[in-house]
Design a protein around this motif. Structure first.
Motif, PDB file in Angstrom:
ATOM      1  N   ARG A  83     -20.509 -29.429 -19.750  1.00 60.00           N
ATOM      2  CA  ARG A  83     -19.545 -30.529 -19.764  1.00 60.00           C
ATOM      3  C   ARG A  83     -18.426 -30.290 -18.753  1.00 60.00           C
ATOM      4  N   LEU A 102     -17.606 -32.826 -15.793  1.00 57.41           N
ATOM      5  CA  LEU A 102     -16.309 -33.528 -15.790  1.00 57.41           C
ATOM      6  C   LEU A 102     -15.498 -33.160 -14.552  1.00 57.41           C
ATOM      7  N   GLY A 114     -12.476 -30.961 -26.982  1.00 62.43           N
ATOM      8  CA  GLY A 114     -13.432 -30.320 -26.081  1.00 62.43           C
ATOM      9  C   GLY A 114     -12.718 -29.305 -25.208  1.00 62.43           C
ATOM     10  N   GLU A 115     -13.100 -29.291 -23.923  1.00 59.27           N
ATOM     11  CA  GLU A 115     -12.512 -28.275 -23.047  1.00 59.27           C
ATOM     12  C   GLU A 115     -11.294 -28.807 -22.285  1.00 59.27           C
ATOM     13  N   ASP A 162      -9.851 -28.412 -31.439  1.00 57.02           N
ATOM     14  CA  ASP A 162     -11.311 -28.524 -31.434  1.00 57.02           C
ATOM     15  C   ASP A 162     -11.851 -27.381 -32.284  1.00 57.02           C
ATOM     16  N   SER A 191     -14.499 -25.760 -31.695  1.00 54.71           N
ATOM     17  CA  SER A 191     -15.185 -24.771 -30.859  1.00 54.71           C
ATOM     18  C   SER A 191     -14.174 -23.883 -30.135  1.00 54.71           C
ATOM     19  N   ALA A 227      -9.313 -25.711 -34.600  1.00 53.75           N
ATOM     20  CA  ALA A 227      -9.130 -26.290 -35.939  1.00 53.75           C
ATOM     21  C   ALA A 227     -10.119 -27.430 -36.088  1.00 53.75           C
ATOM     22  N   SER A 267     -11.066 -31.379 -37.260  1.00 55.57           N
ATOM     23  CA  SER A 267     -10.501 -32.730 -37.419  1.00 55.57           C
ATOM     24  C   SER A 267     -10.391 -33.094 -38.897  1.00 55.57           C
ATOM     25  N   THR A 271     -12.007 -38.725 -28.565  1.00 50.54           N
ATOM     26  CA  THR A 271     -12.986 -39.139 -27.564  1.00 50.54           C
ATOM     27  C   THR A 271     -14.324 -38.462 -27.844  1.00 50.54           C
ATOM     28  N   PHE A 272     -15.322 -39.234 -28.188  1.00 49.54           N
ATOM     29  CA  PHE A 272     -16.689 -38.721 -28.434  1.00 49.54           C
ATOM     30  C   PHE A 272     -16.708 -37.572 -29.434  1.00 49.54           C
ATOM     31  N   PRO A 292     -15.886 -36.255 -33.845  1.00 49.79           N
ATOM     32  CA  PRO A 292     -15.829 -36.782 -35.217  1.00 49.79           C
ATOM     33  C   PRO A 292     -14.449 -37.341 -35.574  1.00 49.79           C
TER      34      PRO A 292
HETATM   35  C1  LIG Z   1     -19.017 -34.631 -27.205  1.00 52.24           C
HETATM   36  S1  LIG Z   1     -17.745 -33.443 -27.337  1.00 52.24           S
HETATM   37  C2  LIG Z   1     -16.329 -34.323 -26.741  1.00 52.24           C
HETATM   38  C3  LIG Z   1     -15.235 -33.430 -26.260  1.00 52.24           C
HETATM   39  C4  LIG Z   1     -14.080 -34.127 -25.500  1.00 52.24           C
HETATM   40  N1  LIG Z   1     -13.326 -35.027 -26.340  1.00 52.24           N
HETATM   41  C5  LIG Z   1     -14.632 -34.837 -24.290  1.00 52.24           C
HETATM   42  O1  LIG Z   1     -14.866 -36.056 -24.400  1.00 52.24           O
HETATM   43  O2  LIG Z   1     -14.845 -34.181 -23.251  1.00 52.24           O
HETATM   44  C6  LIG Z   1     -17.449 -33.340 -29.080  1.00 52.24           C
HETATM   45  C7  LIG Z   1     -16.449 -32.279 -29.442  1.00 52.24           C
HETATM   46  O3  LIG Z   1     -16.163 -32.353 -30.836  1.00 52.24           O
HETATM   47  C8  LIG Z   1     -16.029 -31.020 -31.300  1.00 52.24           C
HETATM   48  N2  LIG Z   1     -16.183 -31.038 -32.767  1.00 52.24           N
HETATM   49  C9  LIG Z   1     -17.307 -31.161 -33.508  1.00 52.24           C
HETATM   50  N3  LIG Z   1     -16.997 -31.153 -34.827  1.00 52.24           N
HETATM   51  C10 LIG Z   1     -15.648 -31.036 -34.919  1.00 52.24           C
HETATM   52  C11 LIG Z   1     -14.725 -30.976 -35.991  1.00 52.24           C
HETATM   53  N4  LIG Z   1     -15.121 -31.040 -37.249  1.00 52.24           N
HETATM   54  N5  LIG Z   1     -13.419 -30.838 -35.708  1.00 52.24           N
HETATM   55  C12 LIG Z   1     -12.982 -30.759 -34.435  1.00 52.24           C
HETATM   56  N6  LIG Z   1     -13.806 -30.814 -33.362  1.00 52.24           N
HETATM   57  C13 LIG Z   1     -15.122 -30.961 -33.601  1.00 52.24           C
HETATM   58  C14 LIG Z   1     -17.069 -30.230 -30.538  1.00 52.24           C
HETATM   59  O4  LIG Z   1     -16.809 -28.836 -30.543  1.00 52.24           O
HETATM   60  C15 LIG Z   1     -16.937 -30.858 -29.165  1.00 52.24           C
HETATM   61  O5  LIG Z   1     -15.987 -30.183 -28.359  1.00 52.24           O
END
Ligand SMILES: C[S@@+](CC[C@H](N)C(=O)[O-])C[C@H]1O[C@@H](n2cnc3c(N)ncnc32)[C@H](O)[C@@H]1O
Ligand SMILES: [Zn+2]
Length: 277
Positions: free
Chosen positions: A57, A61, A95-96, A116, A118, A142, A144, A160-161, A163
């Motif tokens: 990613r 990006l 995300g990152e 996030d 991760s 942490a 969501s 953004t993308f 949960p």
């Molecule tokens: C598709 S990525 C999108 C990341 C970023 N928002 C972007 O658009 O570049 C989904 C992200 O949600 C995170 N994620 C999944 N479950 C989560 C949770 N319960 N709480 C916080 N983050 C979570 C993943 O680690 C990942 O970084």
């Protein structure tokens, strides 16, 4: 700002450690983020994106294909906060940090708090912070579904993308706070799907169950891109859910392609927290 994930009391920062009054403490990592995941949240089955996913990613990006989306969402956030002084904004599932850091550059008077699940992703957020030299962004590991913020802390949450949590977003937003949810529009990456599947379908709108919010409006933001690198095509593919659903044969087809014209399409939905929550 942060609350203790164990006892929910306010955390205070002393040197490189966040402490609560009950003696729980959380070290700030060398890179500058803090891990506030509870033991339950540390379940490896629910650890969010792994190193390879984060790298794919980041590499994609960094080529700027989604920069127009970061610009558009940043403008929307800025408009929503025009009457707000020193706003606090949570980027949930950041995300990152590509979007968070871009927003922080565009809104220097706002404070951004990315979280996030991760650790790999959050570690990369700090690399972005240092490279962009922004000082209005903080990051924590942490979930969501267990946000490490006081009740009514935020003026706006952007997701953004990632949960979405009805309860936690309502709890941590101020009265009348705004929520911006970005997801794929029906036509997002349709041409990629047409390569992978015999009968490609348009994406269906996500149903979030946000009953503590009213939906104000939806903006569909679409633009074309041309990808002229096999590496970028494969990185994009590995960012999508199709990566897990596609037959090996169809995925192989993608490996021989080094030019792809695509529609990038995003649904940007804006919600307001209802009174009484
Ligand atoms: C598709 S990525 C999108 C990341 C970023 N928002 C972007 O658009 O570049 C989904 C992200 O949600 C995170 N994620 C999944 N479950 C989560 C949770 N319960 N709480 C916080 N983050 C979570 C993943 O680690 C990942 O970084
Ligand atoms: Zn505590």
């Amino acid at each position: 700002m942060y609350v203790c994930p164990i006892c929910k009391k306010r955390l205070k920062k002393l040197d490189n450690v966040w402490h609560c009054q009950n003696g729980h403490s959380f070290d700030i990592a060398r890179k500058g983020y803090v891990n506030l995941l509870t033991t339950a949240g540390r379940n490896p089955k629910n650890a969010g994106d792994n190193k390879e996913m984060v790298k794919a990613r980041t590499d994609f990006l960094d080529k700027g294909y989604y920069l127009p989306l970061a610009g558009k969402t940043g403008e929307i956030i800025s408009e929503l906060l025009t009457s707000c002084k020193d706003p606090h904004i949570i980027d949930s599932g950041c995300g990152e940090g590509f979007y968070t850091v871009n927003y922080a550059k565009a809104l220097p008077d706002a404070q951004f708090f990315g979280i996030d699940i991760s650790k790999n992703a959050v570690a990369h957020c700090m690399t972005r912070v240092h490279t962009a030299n922004v000082t209005n962004c903080s990051f924590a590991v942490a979930s969501s579904f267990e946000l490490p913020f006081m009740d009514g802390f935020a003026d706006l949450i952007v997701c953004t993308f990632a949960p979405v949590s009805n309860d936690e977003y309502a709890r941590t937003l101020k009265s009348g706070g705004k929520l911006v949810v970005v997801s794929p529009s029906p036509r997002h990456l349709f041409e990629l799907k047409a390569l992978l599947y015999e009968k490609p379908y348009e994406n269906k709108p996500n149903v979030y169950g946000l009953n503590k919010f009213t939906e104000d409006r939806e903006i569909i933001f679409e633009y074309p891109i041309t990808i002229e690198s096999r590496e970028d095509i494969l990185n994009l593919y590995s960012m999508t859910p199709y990566c897990y659903k596609t037959s090996a044969e169809a995925a192989k087809r993608l490996e021989s392609i080094d030019r792809l014209e695509l529609t990038c399409g995003f649904s940007i939905r804006i919600f307001t927290k209802k009174r009484g929550f």
